[in-house]
Design a protein around this motif. Structure first.
Motif, PDB file in Angstrom:
ATOM      1  N   LEU A 293     -17.961  19.052 108.380  1.00 20.29           N
ATOM      2  CA  LEU A 293     -16.987  18.579 107.399  1.00 20.29           C
ATOM      3  C   LEU A 293     -16.054  19.722 107.016  1.00 20.29           C
ATOM      4  O   LEU A 293     -14.817  19.566 107.011  1.00 20.29           O
ATOM      5  CB  LEU A 293     -17.707  18.042 106.164  1.00 20.29           C
ATOM      6  N   ARG A 294     -16.615  20.890 106.712  1.00 21.34           N
ATOM      7  CA  ARG A 294     -15.807  22.072 106.383  1.00 21.34           C
ATOM      8  C   ARG A 294     -14.938  22.478 107.572  1.00 21.34           C
ATOM      9  O   ARG A 294     -13.743  22.780 107.428  1.00 21.34           O
ATOM     10  CB  ARG A 294     -16.732  23.220 105.970  1.00 21.34           C
ATOM     11  N   GLU A 295     -15.519  22.446 108.757  1.00 24.70           N
ATOM     12  CA  GLU A 295     -14.799  22.782 109.978  1.00 24.70           C
ATOM     13  C   GLU A 295     -13.542  21.913 110.110  1.00 24.70           C
ATOM     14  O   GLU A 295     -12.455  22.402 110.450  1.00 24.70           O
ATOM     15  CB  GLU A 295     -15.741  22.558 111.155  1.00 24.70           C
ATOM     16  N   THR A 296     -13.685  20.631 109.827  1.00 28.51           N
ATOM     17  CA  THR A 296     -12.569  19.700 109.965  1.00 28.51           C
ATOM     18  C   THR A 296     -11.572  19.853 108.824  1.00 28.51           C
ATOM     19  O   THR A 296     -10.356  19.762 109.036  1.00 28.51           O
ATOM     20  CB  THR A 296     -13.096  18.259 110.046  1.00 28.51           C
ATOM     21  N   LEU A 297     -12.054  20.094 107.620  1.00 24.74           N
ATOM     22  CA  LEU A 297     -11.140  20.372 106.509  1.00 24.74           C
ATOM     23  C   LEU A 297     -10.290  21.601 106.794  1.00 24.74           C
ATOM     24  O   LEU A 297      -9.072  21.604 106.550  1.00 24.74           O
ATOM     25  CB  LEU A 297     -11.940  20.586 105.218  1.00 24.74           C
ATOM     26  N   TYR A 298     -10.899  22.638 107.349  1.00 28.84           N
ATOM     27  CA  TYR A 298     -10.140  23.848 107.658  1.00 28.84           C
ATOM     28  C   TYR A 298      -9.157  23.604 108.803  1.00 28.84           C
ATOM     29  O   TYR A 298      -8.062  24.171 108.828  1.00 28.84           O
ATOM     30  CB  TYR A 298     -11.088  24.992 107.993  1.00 28.84           C
ATOM     31  N   ALA A 299      -9.534  22.761 109.764  1.00 34.97           N
ATOM     32  CA  ALA A 299      -8.601  22.400 110.831  1.00 34.97           C
ATOM     33  C   ALA A 299      -7.398  21.657 110.262  1.00 34.97           C
ATOM     34  O   ALA A 299      -6.238  21.927 110.637  1.00 34.97           O
ATOM     35  CB  ALA A 299      -9.306  21.546 111.879  1.00 34.97           C
ATOM     36  N   LEU A 300      -7.652  20.738 109.351  1.00 36.99           N
ATOM     37  CA  LEU A 300      -6.551  20.010 108.712  1.00 36.99           C
ATOM     38  C   LEU A 300      -5.695  20.948 107.862  1.00 36.99           C
ATOM     39  O   LEU A 300      -4.467  20.773 107.767  1.00 36.99           O
ATOM     40  CB  LEU A 300      -7.109  18.867 107.864  1.00 36.99           C
ATOM     41  N   ASP A 301      -6.320  21.924 107.229  1.00 39.02           N
ATOM     42  CA  ASP A 301      -5.604  22.924 106.440  1.00 39.02           C
ATOM     43  C   ASP A 301      -4.626  23.695 107.330  1.00 39.02           C
ATOM     44  O   ASP A 301      -3.464  23.930 106.951  1.00 39.02           O
ATOM     45  CB  ASP A 301      -6.637  23.873 105.823  1.00 39.02           C
ATOM     46  N   LEU A 302      -5.070  24.057 108.523  1.00 39.38           N
ATOM     47  CA  LEU A 302      -4.208  24.752 109.479  1.00 39.38           C
ATOM     48  C   LEU A 302      -3.092  23.838 109.991  1.00 39.38           C
ATOM     49  O   LEU A 302      -1.930  24.255 110.130  1.00 39.38           O
ATOM     50  CB  LEU A 302      -5.043  25.269 110.645  1.00 39.38           C
ATOM     51  N   ILE A 303      -3.459  22.584 110.278  1.00 41.63           N
ATOM     52  CA  ILE A 303      -2.458  21.625 110.755  1.00 41.63           C
ATOM     53  C   ILE A 303      -1.360  21.432 109.708  1.00 41.63           C
ATOM     54  O   ILE A 303      -0.168  21.458 110.017  1.00 41.63           O
ATOM     55  CB  ILE A 303      -3.127  20.287 111.116  1.00 41.63           C
ATOM     56  N   ALA A 304      -1.772  21.260 108.451  1.00 42.78           N
ATOM     57  CA  ALA A 304      -0.784  21.068 107.387  1.00 42.78           C
ATOM     58  C   ALA A 304       0.092  22.306 107.220  1.00 42.78           C
ATOM     59  O   ALA A 304       1.300  22.200 106.981  1.00 42.78           O
ATOM     60  CB  ALA A 304      -1.491  20.735 106.072  1.00 42.78           C
ATOM     61  N   SER A 305      -0.519  23.494 107.348  1.00 41.83           N
ATOM     62  CA  SER A 305       0.256  24.736 107.226  1.00 41.83           C
ATOM     63  C   SER A 305       1.302  24.848 108.322  1.00 41.83           C
ATOM     64  O   SER A 305       2.431  25.300 108.084  1.00 41.83           O
ATOM     65  CB  SER A 305      -0.683  25.951 107.281  1.00 41.83           C
ATOM     66  N   ASP A 306       0.958  24.452 109.547  1.00 43.56           N
ATOM     67  CA  ASP A 306       1.889  24.533 110.672  1.00 43.56           C
ATOM     68  C   ASP A 306       2.919  23.402 110.660  1.00 43.56           C
ATOM     69  O   ASP A 306       4.057  23.584 111.109  1.00 43.56           O
ATOM     70  CB  ASP A 306       1.115  24.484 111.994  1.00 43.56           C
ATOM     71  N   LEU A 307       2.522  22.238 110.161  1.00 42.44           N
ATOM     72  CA  LEU A 307       3.374  21.055 110.247  1.00 42.44           C
ATOM     73  C   LEU A 307       4.341  20.937 109.072  1.00 42.44           C
ATOM     74  O   LEU A 307       5.481  20.481 109.236  1.00 42.44           O
ATOM     75  CB  LEU A 307       2.487  19.803 110.311  1.00 42.44           C
ATOM     76  N   LEU A 308       3.893  21.356 107.897  1.00 41.21           N
ATOM     77  CA  LEU A 308       4.641  21.094 106.670  1.00 41.21           C
ATOM     78  C   LEU A 308       4.852  22.406 105.924  1.00 41.21           C
ATOM     79  O   LEU A 308       3.965  22.861 105.191  1.00 41.21           O
ATOM     80  CB  LEU A 308       3.877  20.089 105.791  1.00 41.21           C
ATOM     81  N   PRO A 309       5.992  23.041 106.066  1.00 42.94           N
ATOM     82  CA  PRO A 309       6.228  24.370 105.490  1.00 42.94           C
ATOM     83  C   PRO A 309       5.994  24.442 103.980  1.00 42.94           C
ATOM     84  O   PRO A 309       5.574  25.475 103.461  1.00 42.94           O
ATOM     85  CB  PRO A 309       7.692  24.646 105.841  1.00 42.94           C
ATOM     86  N   ASP A 310       6.276  23.361 103.266  1.00 43.09           N
ATOM     87  CA  ASP A 310       6.100  23.384 101.812  1.00 43.09           C
ATOM     88  C   ASP A 310       4.630  23.417 101.390  1.00 43.09           C
ATOM     89  O   ASP A 310       4.337  23.677 100.221  1.00 43.09           O
ATOM     90  CB  ASP A 310       6.779  22.159 101.180  1.00 43.09           C
ATOM     91  N   TYR A 311       3.733  23.144 102.318  1.00 50.42           N
ATOM     92  CA  TYR A 311       2.301  23.125 101.982  1.00 50.42           C
ATOM     93  C   TYR A 311       1.770  24.525 101.701  1.00 50.42           C
ATOM     94  O   TYR A 311       0.871  24.702 100.873  1.00 50.42           O
ATOM     95  CB  TYR A 311       1.527  22.460 103.127  1.00 50.42           C
TER      96      TYR A 311
END
Length: 426
Positions: A293-311
């Motif tokens: 679960l943590r592994e996937t949350l951190y993956a989503l955290d990285l995805i959001a950082s790369d995809l959405l600059p305002d994040y």
């Protein structure tokens, strides 16, 4: 309800061993994933709370047994999972949370805890009074352990009869190292000896008989042993069935029992299947589920950082690092080394002690922001391949981040279901 798991020993005796995964977690998303997985596979779901997570004083989750049972029931209702296919268990029920106090004080608290579990509808009760209290050795002898287990079973029996509830069934014994994983790099691990396992059964059987609690002992369905599986902060010891052959042979002499294997996290499908074949009918899993679960949350955290600059730059990771650094009580006694190593372990240890922090307001807020930010976003396949390579099916369509989390936890549960041959469908 005894029949709900009574089939495990019968299946082994018939030469067609079956098993069931015991989901040991209080995280709502893990509970939801377990119940959805059970619905999709038409199987029973065994969910357990430990004495430290949940007890009559609240535990580290702040939940009493009735609160935990209500949470599971609420999620089951939302997932359309039948209540009569849920088995609730209490794990390591004994004086452990109060072992810093004199034995009599700790045991009185343990009795109150067991009573609260029974009143809340828990029926699988792991009697574990093996730990020493103030002024006692860290590990107690079989006689003292069994005497205290009998004392707790007596409370469970009397409460169940008083409220007219279905009688509980029991697990006895404990395992070494302690639950939750070892704190050091493991190189080898010896299974419980056959003689030690036999002694545990015999001492308990004799004491229950002398106390005229034969009926209660007839509902002891499992024995906790160390079959030779464990994980530390850095590595995993996988099951070696050749080393466990002598221990496994005990079940031929004790057909009432199956083994309960703790710390089966990270084993993978083949070792799990071998454990079931060798009589470990109950497979405990917990940290692996919150780890992925943590592994996937951190993956989503990285995805959001790369995809959405305002994040921002990994704000979830930053929030968890700040929280764990400010409140080190759940990890500081378990993670050693210099500060860079401790930082890595805070986030990535197999022991997954970060799981204690998800209930904190700072963590909840950071997770909610992440999920809200990504909800409905379209993530291109190359970005998913970078951070979540097995999740390409979520590309391009509007994203539901919670479904991604559920999918990942359910993938781990798939290994357990396959290892148990879907036998928990019962």
């Amino acid at each position: 309800m005894t029949a709900a798991l009574g089939y495990l020993a019968a299946a082994r005796r018939s030469g067609q061993p079956e098993g069931i995964a015991s989901v040991c977690s209080a995280h709502p998303l893990v509970l939801r994933a377990a119940l959805r997985h059970g619905r999709e596979h038409d199987s029973k779901v065994l969910i357990e709370a430990t004495c430290n997570q949940v007890n009559h004083l609240g535990g580290y989750t702040g939940m009493q047994p009735a609160d935990f049972a209500a949470l599971v029931a609420k999620i089951a209702g939302e997932e359309g999972f039948p209540a009569d296919r849920i088995i609730l268990g209490g794990d390591h029920l004994g004086p452990n949370p109060w072992r810093h106090r004199p034995a009599e004080d700790a045991m009185k608290e343990a009795e109150r805890m067991v009573a609260a579990f029974i009143k809340a509808g828990f029926r699988k009760i792991h009697l574990d009074a093996s730990m020493g209290c103030k002024g006692e050795p860290a590990g107690l002898d079989d006689q003292t352990t069994a005497e205290r287990a009998l004392r707790l079973a007596t409370v469970a029996e009397d409460i169940a009869k008083t409220i007219g509830a279905e009688m509980p069934f029991y697990i006895i014994g404990t395992e070494v190292p302690p639950p939750g994983g070892a704190d050091h790099i493991l190189t080898t691990l010896e299974p419980t000896s056959r003689a030690a396992a036999r002694q545990t059964i015999n001492v308990h059987r004799d004491l229950f008989k002398k106390a005229a609690r034969d009926d209660a002992f007839s509902r002891v369905i499992g024995l906790v042993v160390q079959p030779g599986v464990e994980f530390g902060n850095h590595n995993v010891i996988q099951y070696d069935r050749d080393k466990a052959k002598d221990l496994v042979g005990l079940l031929d002499d004790e057909p009432q029992f199956v083994f309960e294997a703790h710390s089966t996290d990270y084993q993978g499908r083949r070792p799990l299947r071998e454990l079931v074949d060798d009589g470990c009918g109950i497979l405990k899993v917990g940290p692996e589920l919150t780890f992925v679960l943590r592994e996937t949350l951190y993956a989503l955290d990285l995805i959001a950082s790369d995809l959405l600059p305002d994040y921002g730059e990994r704000p979830l990771y930053a929030a968890m690092e700040g929280l764990m650094s400010a409140q080190p009580n759940y990890w500081k006694g378990h993670y050693g080394g210099d500060e860079p190593e401790r930082r890595l372990l805070r986030h990535y240890s197999f022991s997954d002690r970060i799981r204690y922090y998800w209930v904190a307001p700072q963590a909840s807020a950071a997770v909610e922001r992440l999920l809200g930010t990504l909800a409905g976003a379209r993530v291109p396949i190359p970005l998913l391949r970078q951070h979540l390579p097995a999740g390409e099916q979520f590309a391009s369509a509007p994203l539901d981040p919670q479904e991604v989390l559920m999918w990942r936890v359910m993938r781990s549960l798939d290994d357990y279901h396959a290892a148990c041959r879907g036998s928990a469908a019962g």
